[in-house]
Design a protein around this motif. Sequence first.
Motif, PDB file in Angstrom:
ATOM      1  N   UNK A   1       0.680  -1.264  -0.151  1.00  0.00           N
ATOM      2  CA  UNK A   1       0.139   0.035   0.060  1.00  0.00           C
ATOM      3  C   UNK A   1       0.843   1.189  -0.118  1.00  0.00           C
ATOM      4  N   UNK A   2       1.988   1.284   0.658  1.00  0.00           N
ATOM      5  CA  UNK A   2       2.776   2.388   0.958  1.00  0.00           C
ATOM      6  C   UNK A   2       3.567   2.534  -0.445  1.00  0.00           C
ATOM      7  N   UNK A   3       3.722   1.365  -1.079  1.00  0.00           N
ATOM      8  CA  UNK A   3       4.592   1.478  -2.298  1.00  0.00           C
ATOM      9  C   UNK A   3       3.659   2.168  -3.467  1.00  0.00           C
ATOM     10  N   UNK A   4       2.485   1.709  -3.337  1.00  0.00           N
ATOM     11  CA  UNK A   4       1.536   2.453  -4.147  1.00  0.00           C
ATOM     12  C   UNK A   4       1.403   3.895  -4.194  1.00  0.00           C
ATOM     13  N   UNK A   5       1.336   4.185  -2.929  1.00  0.00           N
ATOM     14  CA  UNK A   5       1.223   5.730  -2.773  1.00  0.00           C
ATOM     15  C   UNK A   5       2.431   6.633  -3.107  1.00  0.00           C
ATOM     16  N   UNK A   6       3.461   5.844  -2.879  1.00  0.00           N
ATOM     17  CA  UNK A   6       4.781   6.297  -3.162  1.00  0.00           C
ATOM     18  C   UNK A   6       4.976   6.531  -4.662  1.00  0.00           C
ATOM     19  N   UNK A   7       4.584   5.556  -5.522  1.00  0.00           N
ATOM     20  CA  UNK A   7       4.699   5.590  -6.954  1.00  0.00           C
ATOM     21  C   UNK A   7       3.693   6.563  -7.620  1.00  0.00           C
ATOM     22  N   UNK A   8       2.580   6.733  -6.809  1.00  0.00           N
ATOM     23  CA  UNK A   8       1.824   7.674  -7.274  1.00  0.00           C
ATOM     24  C   UNK A   8       2.458   9.354  -7.161  1.00  0.00           C
ATOM     25  N   UNK A   9       3.103   9.430  -6.008  1.00  0.00           N
ATOM     26  CA  UNK A   9       3.783  10.875  -5.684  1.00  0.00           C
ATOM     27  C   UNK A   9       4.896  10.799  -6.715  1.00  0.00           C
ATOM     28  N   UNK A  10       5.549   9.875  -6.874  1.00  0.00           N
ATOM     29  CA  UNK A  10       6.609  10.087  -7.883  1.00  0.00           C
ATOM     30  C   UNK A  10       6.284  10.352  -9.345  1.00  0.00           C
ATOM     31  N   UNK A  11       5.159   9.759  -9.694  1.00  0.00           N
ATOM     32  CA  UNK A  11       4.763   9.948 -10.965  1.00  0.00           C
ATOM     33  C   UNK A  11       3.910  11.602 -10.989  1.00  0.00           C
ATOM     34  N   UNK A  12       3.281  11.927 -10.150  1.00  0.00           N
ATOM     35  CA  UNK A  12       2.579  13.292 -10.056  1.00  0.00           C
ATOM     36  C   UNK A  12       3.600  14.223  -9.665  1.00  0.00           C
ATOM     37  N   UNK A  13       4.518  14.079  -8.782  1.00  0.00           N
ATOM     38  CA  UNK A  13       5.295  15.141  -8.380  1.00  0.00           C
ATOM     39  C   UNK A  13       6.773  15.137  -8.806  1.00  0.00           C
ATOM     40  N   UNK A  14       7.154  14.079  -9.618  1.00  0.00           N
ATOM     41  CA  UNK A  14       8.322  14.068 -10.140  1.00  0.00           C
ATOM     42  C   UNK A  14       9.381  13.978  -9.045  1.00  0.00           C
ATOM     43  N   UNK A  15       9.456  13.333  -8.048  1.00  0.00           N
ATOM     44  CA  UNK A  15      10.414  13.073  -6.982  1.00  0.00           C
ATOM     45  C   UNK A  15      10.729  11.674  -7.040  1.00  0.00           C
ATOM     46  N   UNK A  16      11.785  11.331  -6.276  1.00  0.00           N
ATOM     47  CA  UNK A  16      12.427  10.096  -6.022  1.00  0.00           C
ATOM     48  C   UNK A  16      11.748   9.350  -4.906  1.00  0.00           C
TER      49      UNK A  16
END
Length: 109
Positions: free
Chosen positions: A61-76
């Motif tokens: 679940x955390x990974x899914x949220x992190x991936x979404x953040x990476x895609x939306x906000x262009x961060x590591x």
Amino acid sequence: MSSLAELVASANLLDHAAIAAYCRAEGITVDECYNHISLHVAQRFDEGSMSFAEADLAMNTIFGLMINDVCEHNRDLAQPAYAIYEAFDAGEYDHGDGADPVENIPGRL
């Protein structure tokens, strides 16, 4: 969510709104929140107070949220949260070496 333990207990139900609310309440960044949750999950699993299935679900679940953040906000990806996710991910499948993949999670004591 009022505590880290409550956040972890409901990790499979987390969404970005819950993460944002916790971050505001604690005065931390989203990446810090992911790291806090991930470290807490890893510690509880290592202590035996959280099963592999529970911990793996939380980390997925955390990974899914992190991936979404990476895609939306262009961060590591947050570290060590991503490394902890990868360790649980490695415990999901047989590596062909005859060993229990859960017992051989990288970094497991």
